[in-house]
Design a protein around this motif. Structure first.
Motif, PDB file in Angstrom:
ATOM      1  N   LEU A 156      44.605 -12.751 -20.082  1.00  0.00           N
ATOM      2  CA  LEU A 156      42.903 -12.936 -20.901  1.00  0.00           C
ATOM      3  C   LEU A 156      42.233 -12.051 -21.339  1.00  0.00           C
ATOM      4  N   ILE A 157      41.470 -12.144 -21.989  1.00  0.00           N
ATOM      5  CA  ILE A 157      40.797 -11.041 -22.106  1.00  0.00           C
ATOM      6  C   ILE A 157      39.291 -11.615 -22.628  1.00  0.00           C
ATOM      7  N   LEU A 158      38.250 -11.331 -21.703  1.00  0.00           N
ATOM      8  CA  LEU A 158      36.596 -11.244 -22.297  1.00  0.00           C
ATOM      9  C   LEU A 158      36.099 -10.949 -23.507  1.00  0.00           C
ATOM     10  N   VAL A 159      35.509 -11.070 -24.087  1.00  0.00           N
ATOM     11  CA  VAL A 159      34.335 -10.815 -24.865  1.00  0.00           C
ATOM     12  C   VAL A 159      32.926 -11.227 -25.033  1.00  0.00           C
ATOM     13  N   GLY A 160      31.939 -10.226 -25.525  1.00  0.00           N
ATOM     14  CA  GLY A 160      30.826 -10.758 -25.316  1.00  0.00           C
ATOM     15  C   GLY A 160      29.823 -11.058 -24.486  1.00  0.00           C
ATOM     16  N   ILE A 161      30.409 -10.303 -23.269  1.00  0.00           N
ATOM     17  CA  ILE A 161      29.452 -10.850 -22.176  1.00  0.00           C
ATOM     18  C   ILE A 161      28.016 -10.246 -22.065  1.00  0.00           C
ATOM     19  N   SER A 162      27.037 -11.148 -21.943  1.00  0.00           N
ATOM     20  CA  SER A 162      25.753 -10.463 -21.468  1.00  0.00           C
ATOM     21  C   SER A 162      25.824 -10.001 -20.562  1.00  0.00           C
TER      22      SER A 162
ATOM     23  N   MET B 252      30.268 -30.776 -22.912  1.00  0.00           N
ATOM     24  CA  MET B 252      30.776 -29.133 -23.149  1.00  0.00           C
ATOM     25  C   MET B 252      30.642 -28.391 -24.114  1.00  0.00           C
ATOM     26  N   LYS B 253      30.082 -27.353 -25.387  1.00  0.00           N
ATOM     27  CA  LYS B 253      30.411 -27.739 -26.631  1.00  0.00           C
ATOM     28  C   LYS B 253      31.098 -26.176 -26.491  1.00  0.00           C
ATOM     29  N   TYR B 254      32.685 -26.169 -26.939  1.00  0.00           N
ATOM     30  CA  TYR B 254      33.348 -24.900 -27.329  1.00  0.00           C
ATOM     31  C   TYR B 254      33.966 -25.398 -28.651  1.00  0.00           C
TER      32      TYR B 254
ATOM     33  N   TYR C 125      48.006 -15.415 -29.742  1.00  0.00           N
ATOM     34  CA  TYR C 125      46.305 -15.626 -29.108  1.00  0.00           C
ATOM     35  C   TYR C 125      45.761 -16.778 -29.651  1.00  0.00           C
ATOM     36  N   THR C 126      44.954 -16.864 -28.643  1.00  0.00           N
ATOM     37  CA  THR C 126      44.544 -18.574 -29.009  1.00  0.00           C
ATOM     38  C   THR C 126      42.716 -18.046 -28.187  1.00  0.00           C
ATOM     39  N   ILE C 127      41.751 -18.540 -29.223  1.00  0.00           N
ATOM     40  CA  ILE C 127      39.854 -17.653 -29.230  1.00  0.00           C
ATOM     41  C   ILE C 127      39.864 -18.945 -28.904  1.00  0.00           C
ATOM     42  N   LEU C 128      39.063 -18.795 -27.711  1.00  0.00           N
ATOM     43  CA  LEU C 128      38.382 -20.009 -26.962  1.00  0.00           C
ATOM     44  C   LEU C 128      36.287 -19.329 -26.967  1.00  0.00           C
ATOM     45  N   GLU C 129      35.536 -19.777 -27.707  1.00  0.00           N
ATOM     46  CA  GLU C 129      34.461 -19.863 -27.941  1.00  0.00           C
ATOM     47  C   GLU C 129      33.596 -20.692 -27.485  1.00  0.00           C
ATOM     48  N   LEU C 130      32.882 -20.481 -25.887  1.00  0.00           N
ATOM     49  CA  LEU C 130      32.234 -20.952 -25.201  1.00  0.00           C
ATOM     50  C   LEU C 130      30.509 -20.919 -25.884  1.00  0.00           C
ATOM     51  N   GLN C 131      30.455 -22.334 -26.628  1.00  0.00           N
ATOM     52  CA  GLN C 131      28.951 -22.256 -27.616  1.00  0.00           C
ATOM     53  C   GLN C 131      27.466 -23.513 -26.426  1.00  0.00           C
TER      54      GLN C 131
ATOM     55  N   LEU D 138      38.560 -15.283 -24.296  1.00  0.00           N
ATOM     56  CA  LEU D 138      37.671 -15.748 -24.098  1.00  0.00           C
ATOM     57  C   LEU D 138      35.887 -15.464 -24.980  1.00  0.00           C
ATOM     58  N   ASN D 139      35.393 -16.104 -25.492  1.00  0.00           N
ATOM     59  CA  ASN D 139      34.210 -15.275 -26.018  1.00  0.00           C
ATOM     60  C   ASN D 139      33.369 -15.878 -25.212  1.00  0.00           C
ATOM     61  N   LEU D 140      32.516 -15.397 -24.722  1.00  0.00           N
ATOM     62  CA  LEU D 140      31.647 -15.573 -24.182  1.00  0.00           C
ATOM     63  C   LEU D 140      29.758 -15.223 -24.875  1.00  0.00           C
TER      64      LEU D 140
END
Length: 130
Positions: free
Chosen positions: A76-82, A1-3, A11-17, A46-48
């Motif tokens: 927990l905050i979700l961003v960039g949701i399609s 899994m790429k991230y 805060y921590t940003i986890l960007e799922l790639q 969580l950058n999606l």
């Protein structure tokens, strides 16, 4: 899994790639969430942006992160949701449970405002005890 993980003081940003968050990747993501929160993260963004497809196991891993954050009095905050992912979130009625914001900048502002509010509330509690 790429991230990628970008840690800052508040805060921590986890960007799922990955383009899919499914039964194969969800357990890996879940264990990463546990590791981050055990390492001291309280607010996770969580950058999606790259994610185009998500299934129920992917949503389940996100709910685990949400619970872990709340247990630590964080967010927990979700961003960039399609659009596709947002449809599934709404069908699952999770749009009222999860913090979803359009941009990373808004998520960072949300974290800082929340932290200020917590600080003010703890000051009020201390003052009322005196």
């Amino acid at each position: 899994m790429k991230y990628s993980v970008d840690k800052s003081e508040k805060y921590t940003i986890l960007e799922l790639q990955e383009d899919k968050l499914d039964t194969i990747k969800a357990p890996l993501l879940k264990s990463e969430f546990v590791t981050l929160f055990q390492a001291g993260t309280t607010n996770l963004i969580l950058n999606l942006t790259a994610v185009k497809y998500i299934d129920s196991s992917g949503l389940s891993s996100i709910l685990v992160a949400n619970r872990l954050a709340k247990d630590l009095n964080g967010q927990l905050i979700l961003v960039g949701i399609s659009d596709h992912v947002m449809k599934l979130v709404k069908i699952s009625k999770l749009d009222g449970v999860l913090n979803i914001l359009p941009t990373l900048e808004e998520a960072i502002d949300f974290v800082f405002l929340n932290e200020i509010e917590k600080d003010l509330n703890s000051e009020e509690d201390t003052a009322s005890e005196d």
